[in-house]
Design an enzyme around this catalytic site. Sequence first.
Site, PDB file in Angstrom:
ATOM      1  N   PHE A   1      10.979  -2.395  -1.298  1.00  0.00           N
ATOM      2  CA  PHE A   1      10.172  -1.173  -1.234  1.00  0.00           C
ATOM      3  C   PHE A   1       8.736  -1.564  -0.911  1.00  0.00           C
ATOM      4  O   PHE A   1       8.128  -2.373  -1.625  1.00  0.00           O
ATOM      5  CB  PHE A   1      10.212  -0.421  -2.563  1.00  0.00           C
ATOM      6  CG  PHE A   1       9.479   0.900  -2.514  1.00  0.00           C
ATOM      7  CD1 PHE A   1      10.138   2.062  -2.140  1.00  0.00           C
ATOM      8  CD2 PHE A   1       8.127   0.971  -2.815  1.00  0.00           C
ATOM      9  CE1 PHE A   1       9.456   3.278  -2.075  1.00  0.00           C
ATOM     10  CE2 PHE A   1       7.438   2.179  -2.757  1.00  0.00           C
ATOM     11  CZ  PHE A   1       8.112   3.334  -2.388  1.00  0.00           C
TER      12      PHE A   1
ATOM     13  N   ASP B   1       4.353  -8.920  -0.581  1.00  0.00           N
ATOM     14  CA  ASP B   1       3.987  -7.661  -1.222  1.00  0.00           C
ATOM     15  C   ASP B   1       3.871  -7.914  -2.724  1.00  0.00           C
ATOM     16  O   ASP B   1       4.859  -7.960  -3.445  1.00  0.00           O
ATOM     17  CB  ASP B   1       5.068  -6.618  -0.927  1.00  0.00           C
ATOM     18  CG  ASP B   1       4.736  -5.241  -1.486  1.00  0.00           C
ATOM     19  OD1 ASP B   1       3.952  -5.169  -2.451  1.00  0.00           O
ATOM     20  OD2 ASP B   1       5.291  -4.251  -0.980  1.00  0.00           O
TER      21      ASP B   1
ATOM     22  N   LYS C   1      -1.817  -1.167  -7.434  1.00  0.00           N
ATOM     23  CA  LYS C   1      -1.421  -0.909  -8.816  1.00  0.00           C
ATOM     24  C   LYS C   1      -2.453  -1.398  -9.829  1.00  0.00           C
ATOM     25  O   LYS C   1      -3.455  -0.737 -10.056  1.00  0.00           O
ATOM     26  CB  LYS C   1      -0.021  -1.476  -9.076  1.00  0.00           C
ATOM     27  CG  LYS C   1       1.065  -0.691  -8.332  1.00  0.00           C
ATOM     28  CD  LYS C   1       2.438  -0.982  -8.867  1.00  0.00           C
ATOM     29  CE  LYS C   1       3.517  -0.212  -8.116  1.00  0.00           C
ATOM     30  NZ  LYS C   1       3.529   1.239  -8.383  1.00  0.00           N
TER      31      LYS C   1
END
Length: 386
Positions: free
Chosen positions: A131, A216, A245
């Site tokens: 993702f 990522d 995040k």
Amino acid sequence: MNITEVKEREATYIMPTFGREILLTRGEGSYVWDSEGNRYLDLVAGIAVCSTGHCHPAVVEAIQEQAKTLMHCSNLYYIPHQALLAEKLVTLSGMAKVFFTNSGTEAMEAAIKLARIRTGKHAFIACENGFHGRSCAALACTHKPEIREPFGPLQPSCTFVPYGDAQAIKEAITSDTAAVILEPVQGEAGVIVPPLSYLADVRKICDEAGVLLILDEVQTGMGRTGAWFAYQYAKITPDIITLAKALGSGFPMGAVLAREGLQFEKGEHGSTFAGGPIACAAGCATINVLKDLIADVPRKSLLFAELLKAHNPRVYGLMIGISIGDRCPDIAAYCAKHGVLVNCAAHGNLRLVPPLTISDSEIMEACHVINEAFSSLSVTCKIDEI
């Protein structure tokens, strides 16, 4: 407003992209409170965002002080704290340059643009169940068919290979491959940990083929795994890293970090809001808090592993995944009813990503409720299904 009023207004005015039931109104440390005054121990932490806990005083103070002096000026001018935060990230990562963004999706978009413009190539390789975001280019490299395929045809071209299989990456590389995109640990897939040598093997394959390696670290970065970045355990250096995040402790921000020789030149990329004064103040404060927390992550990780061992957890730092299957929502609902927030990721995998500030007693409290949920609902974890 109470929860009923909020639900009514949301049904009328907000696009129905999210399913939710609880109205959270306050947070402190590892806990949040809802509109009815119920307290929850939060193992979701804004989906791995609130690593310094909710409303950490040092981060709140940094945001308040900056908001009182300058909230926004755009990237037409030098921005307070921006260069300082970039320096901190470069020092911690071993990268050379930073471009700030507003989110993880924007970071991946920038990484894809950077790889294409510097290599002159157009295709990418990513992993099944990976993702990387929901904007068009990031979504093109996100595997989940149900969220990707309705928006096709997408660019860039992306080939998906099994996660953890370095040979599959080698075989998928073509003369037009710009980069390989990987999560060091797949978070949205349910905390899927690859073989120990995987990242090193992929790094070697990319070097031999002249292909860039984009990692990522949106979910794994900023201390989540017990190191500042998960790739540091593999003792490799990626070409490009994406972050978001936990970088701003809840204030929206992201970043792209790149090695020496990889950078955008003037006019090749830009953003009105990215790396703004408040975001960078929050980022600097966040790093200052995390540097005193990271060393204790491995010990807390072992405590989670021991307390949840009956359910065969996958534990990597403070990322914990348990394969449950169709009953995962039942477990999550039971936990919420008993004061613990957990999250069901893909494929019925329970995902726990608590604040790095979580205490031993809070870990024991949370695991007691989770174990009680399995027992009370007669749910058995799925050992072989990930």
